[in-house]
Design an enzyme around this catalytic site. Structure first.
Site, PDB file in Angstrom:
ATOM      1  N   LYS A  73      16.966  43.975  51.943  1.00 18.23           N
ATOM      2  CA  LYS A  73      17.445  43.544  50.626  1.00 18.23           C
ATOM      3  C   LYS A  73      16.231  43.067  49.839  1.00 18.23           C
ATOM      4  O   LYS A  73      15.216  42.706  50.415  1.00 18.23           O
ATOM      5  CB  LYS A  73      18.444  42.382  50.797  1.00 18.23           C
ATOM      6  CG  LYS A  73      19.370  42.172  49.634  1.00 18.23           C
ATOM      7  CD  LYS A  73      20.628  42.996  49.754  1.00 18.23           C
ATOM      8  CE  LYS A  73      21.522  42.801  48.532  1.00 18.23           C
ATOM      9  NZ  LYS A  73      22.764  43.554  48.654  1.00 18.23           N
ATOM     10  N   GLY A 128      42.777  41.428  42.266  1.00 22.30           N
ATOM     11  CA  GLY A 128      41.642  42.017  41.555  1.00 22.30           C
ATOM     12  C   GLY A 128      41.833  43.497  41.298  1.00 22.30           C
ATOM     13  O   GLY A 128      42.041  44.282  42.213  1.00 22.30           O
ATOM     14  N   GLY A 145      39.578  45.509  39.519  1.00 24.20           N
ATOM     15  CA  GLY A 145      38.315  46.031  38.986  1.00 24.20           C
ATOM     16  C   GLY A 145      38.056  47.422  39.535  1.00 24.20           C
ATOM     17  O   GLY A 145      38.986  48.184  39.831  1.00 24.20           O
ATOM     18  N   VAL A 168      37.011  48.502  42.443  1.00 19.17           N
ATOM     19  CA  VAL A 168      37.556  48.784  43.770  1.00 19.17           C
ATOM     20  C   VAL A 168      39.081  48.679  43.763  1.00 19.17           C
ATOM     21  O   VAL A 168      39.798  49.589  44.190  1.00 19.17           O
ATOM     22  CB  VAL A 168      36.952  47.819  44.830  1.00 19.17           C
ATOM     23  CG1 VAL A 168      37.615  48.024  46.188  1.00 19.17           C
ATOM     24  CG2 VAL A 168      35.444  48.031  44.940  1.00 19.17           C
TER      25      VAL A 168
HETATM   26  P1  NAD Z   1      34.744  44.269  39.554  1.00 20.02           P
HETATM   27  O1  NAD Z   1      33.915  43.223  38.896  1.00 20.02           O
HETATM   28  O2  NAD Z   1      34.808  45.634  38.987  1.00 20.02           O
HETATM   29  O3  NAD Z   1      36.250  43.760  39.704  1.00 20.02           O
HETATM   30  C1  NAD Z   1      36.606  42.487  40.104  1.00 20.02           C
HETATM   31  C2  NAD Z   1      37.937  42.196  39.432  1.00 20.02           C
HETATM   32  O4  NAD Z   1      38.456  40.981  39.976  1.00 20.02           O
HETATM   33  C3  NAD Z   1      37.844  42.012  37.930  1.00 20.02           C
HETATM   34  O5  NAD Z   1      38.820  42.809  37.277  1.00 20.02           O
HETATM   35  C4  NAD Z   1      38.109  40.516  37.726  1.00 20.02           C
HETATM   36  O6  NAD Z   1      38.765  40.230  36.505  1.00 20.02           O
HETATM   37  C5  NAD Z   1      39.008  40.225  38.901  1.00 20.02           C
HETATM   38  N1  NAD Z   1      39.022  38.817  39.321  1.00 20.02           N
HETATM   39  C6  NAD Z   1      37.991  37.952  39.411  1.00 20.02           C
HETATM   40  N2  NAD Z   1      38.428  36.756  39.837  1.00 20.02           N
HETATM   41  C7  NAD Z   1      39.768  36.883  40.032  1.00 20.02           C
HETATM   42  C8  NAD Z   1      40.787  35.997  40.456  1.00 20.02           C
HETATM   43  N3  NAD Z   1      40.529  34.736  40.767  1.00 20.02           N
HETATM   44  N4  NAD Z   1      42.053  36.470  40.534  1.00 20.02           N
HETATM   45  C9  NAD Z   1      42.331  37.750  40.225  1.00 20.02           C
HETATM   46  N5  NAD Z   1      41.403  38.629  39.791  1.00 20.02           N
HETATM   47  C10 NAD Z   1      40.138  38.197  39.697  1.00 20.02           C
HETATM   48  O7  NAD Z   1      34.208  44.296  41.089  1.00 20.02           O
HETATM   49  P2  NAD Z   1      34.423  45.468  42.149  1.00 20.02           P
HETATM   50  O8  NAD Z   1      33.259  46.374  42.095  1.00 20.02           O
HETATM   51  O9  NAD Z   1      35.800  45.981  42.038  1.00 20.02           O
HETATM   52  O10 NAD Z   1      34.271  44.626  43.497  1.00 20.02           O
HETATM   53  C11 NAD Z   1      35.311  43.812  43.966  1.00 20.02           C
HETATM   54  C12 NAD Z   1      34.874  43.130  45.243  1.00 20.02           C
HETATM   55  O11 NAD Z   1      34.490  44.117  46.207  1.00 20.02           O
HETATM   56  C13 NAD Z   1      33.650  42.216  45.103  1.00 20.02           C
HETATM   57  O12 NAD Z   1      33.780  41.143  46.019  1.00 20.02           O
HETATM   58  C14 NAD Z   1      32.496  43.110  45.530  1.00 20.02           C
HETATM   59  O13 NAD Z   1      31.408  42.360  46.002  1.00 20.02           O
HETATM   60  C15 NAD Z   1      33.151  43.889  46.647  1.00 20.02           C
HETATM   61  N6  NAD Z   1      32.507  45.179  46.934  1.00 20.02           N
HETATM   62  C16 NAD Z   1      32.439  46.142  45.968  1.00 20.02           C
HETATM   63  C17 NAD Z   1      31.848  47.360  46.254  1.00 20.02           C
HETATM   64  C18 NAD Z   1      31.782  48.454  45.231  1.00 20.02           C
HETATM   65  O14 NAD Z   1      31.490  49.608  45.590  1.00 20.02           O
HETATM   66  N7  NAD Z   1      32.066  48.196  43.981  1.00 20.02           N
HETATM   67  C19 NAD Z   1      31.321  47.594  47.535  1.00 20.02           C
HETATM   68  C20 NAD Z   1      31.427  46.606  48.513  1.00 20.02           C
HETATM   69  C21 NAD Z   1      32.028  45.401  48.194  1.00 20.02           C
END
Ligand code: NAD
Length: 372
Positions: free
Chosen positions: A81, A181, A183, A185
């Protein structure tokens, strides 16, 4: 505490590189935790750390996490990292990322970078001008693009494996799943779950996202305060970390926790507590490895089909964690660590005897590294 004591406290890292270029304002640290399985891959985080010690601890912790994640995913990658100290909103320049790219290049493939919090495709493009050891570059350059759909597909596979273990079938038809959530994912996950006929409840801080999903998939909705305590078969956290903590754990009303969010357990002891409560926990870093699998395929020469296919392996990986948990009579979070450590010990030993090729295909640079 002195720098070397801090390093010793956070694991047995192989190499730590401090990158300093005052001309472009670069202060960065690259940490290679373990390269027994292959080159150390992990993103570059740009963050306004309070001080250098905080940055060092973060990069040591995150790089160790990548070693476990890559190993548990069955990839021929090690863990690394990087962190850049600075404000990602105001301090990004072409010079800064190109200078950083030169430091990465000097490691000659031992460390491969990618996007992380505070960095994006544009930054990777600058790094790519100085070194081939970067992933997450634009699709036009052979990059893999947004990893989220692959992460989500892996999470879907993890949910199916968990359902098989706890509910006796991996069909999700009629299974009640609460998704926190919506987002990148979470929204892709809801699509898969809905296609299979699961009974889904969702929430998000962003009301517009909730409305879109209600309209598209006929899901039920609940408040952000209540999602964790929704009566359901499977809780899928896909927002932030540390949601399984002293305040929430005894109020959960699910049989399984399996989602994409990183670091779902506030502390390791919460994994033991879930086990005592009879709730099956599918360890986050095993479940959300689809994005890393996608990046690995980029190193091999990118193909969407192969990346997508690879994420199916999350099902087998999660099953194996459950087997080890039963074999050793431990929590699944401990079992995941053991699975990762066992693979590093076995394959690492094999590679010492004969470097092998680790990868079947034509991306010569990855192969060169693995053959070194
Ligand atoms: P993102 O920022 O696109 O989506 C996160 C969503 O969660 C947002 O819509 C936000 O409004 C919502 N949110 C935040 N706090 C909240 C709460 N208290 N209650 C309800 N909703 C809430 O992020 P993402 O890329 O979808 O990632 C989501 C999680 O998965 C994160 O923890 C990230 O570290 C993990 N992750 C993502 C990936 C990837 O490929 N994107 C890979 C591994 C791990």
């Amino acid at each position: 505490m002195g720098t070397f004591e801090v390093i010793a406290k956070h694991g047995e890292h192989e190499e730590i590189v401090f990158c300093n270029d005052p001309n472009v304002g670069l202060k960065a640290i690259i940490a290679i935790h373990n390269s027994a399985l292959g080159p150390a891959l992990g993103g570059t985080r740009m963050w306004n750390y309070k001080n250098e010690d905080e940055a060092l601890v973060d990069v040591l912790r995150l790089s160790k996490g990548m070693t476990y994640k890559a190993s548990a995913a069955g990839l021929n990658l090690g863990g690394g990292k990087a962190v850049i100290i600075g404000d990602s909103k105001t301090q990004k320049t072409e010079g800064l990322f190109r200078a950083f790219g030169q430091f990465i290049n000097s490691l000659n493939g031992k460390y491969i970078t990618a996007e992380d919090v505070g960095t994006g495709v544009k930054d990777m493009e600058y790094i790519y001008m100085e070194t081939p050891w970067v992933t997450g570059i634009p699709q036009g350059f052979g990059g893999s693009g947004d990893p989220s759909p692959y992460t989500a597909h892996g999470v879907y596979m993890g949910i199916k494996a968990s359902a098989k273990e706890k509910l006796g079938t991996d069909s999700l038809k009629g299974v009640r799943i609460a998704v926190q959530g919506l987002g990148n994912v979470g929204s892709n996950l809801v699509r898969y779950l809905s296609e299979e006929g699961a009974k889904i409840t969702v929430t998000d801080l962003d009301e517009a996202r909730v409305k879109t999903h209600r309209d598209m998939y006929k899901v039920e909705t609940t408040s952000t305060d209540q999602i964790l305590f929704t009566e359901c078969d499977i809780l899928a956290p896909c927002a932030m970390g540390a949601i399984i903590n002293d305040q929430t754990i005894t109020k959960l009303k699910c049989q399984v926790v399996c989602g994409g969010a990183n670091n779902q357990l506030a502390e390791a002891r919460h994994g033991d507590q879930l086990r005592e409560l009879g709730i099956l926990y599918a360890p986050d870093y095993v479940v959300n490895a689809g994005g890393l699998m996608n990046v690995f395929v980029e190193l091999e020469g990118y193909s969407h089909e192969r990346a997508f296919d690879k994420t199916r392996k999350v099902y087998d990986n999660v099953e194996k964690v459950f087997e080890i948990a039963k074999r050793d009579n431990v929590g699944t979070h401990t079992a995941a660590d053991r699975m990762a450590e066992e693979r590093i010990a076995t394959i690492g030993r094999l590679k010492q005897r004969h470097p092998g090729k680790s990868s079947n295909r034509s991306f010569t640079t990855l192969r060169e590294v693995n053959n070194r």
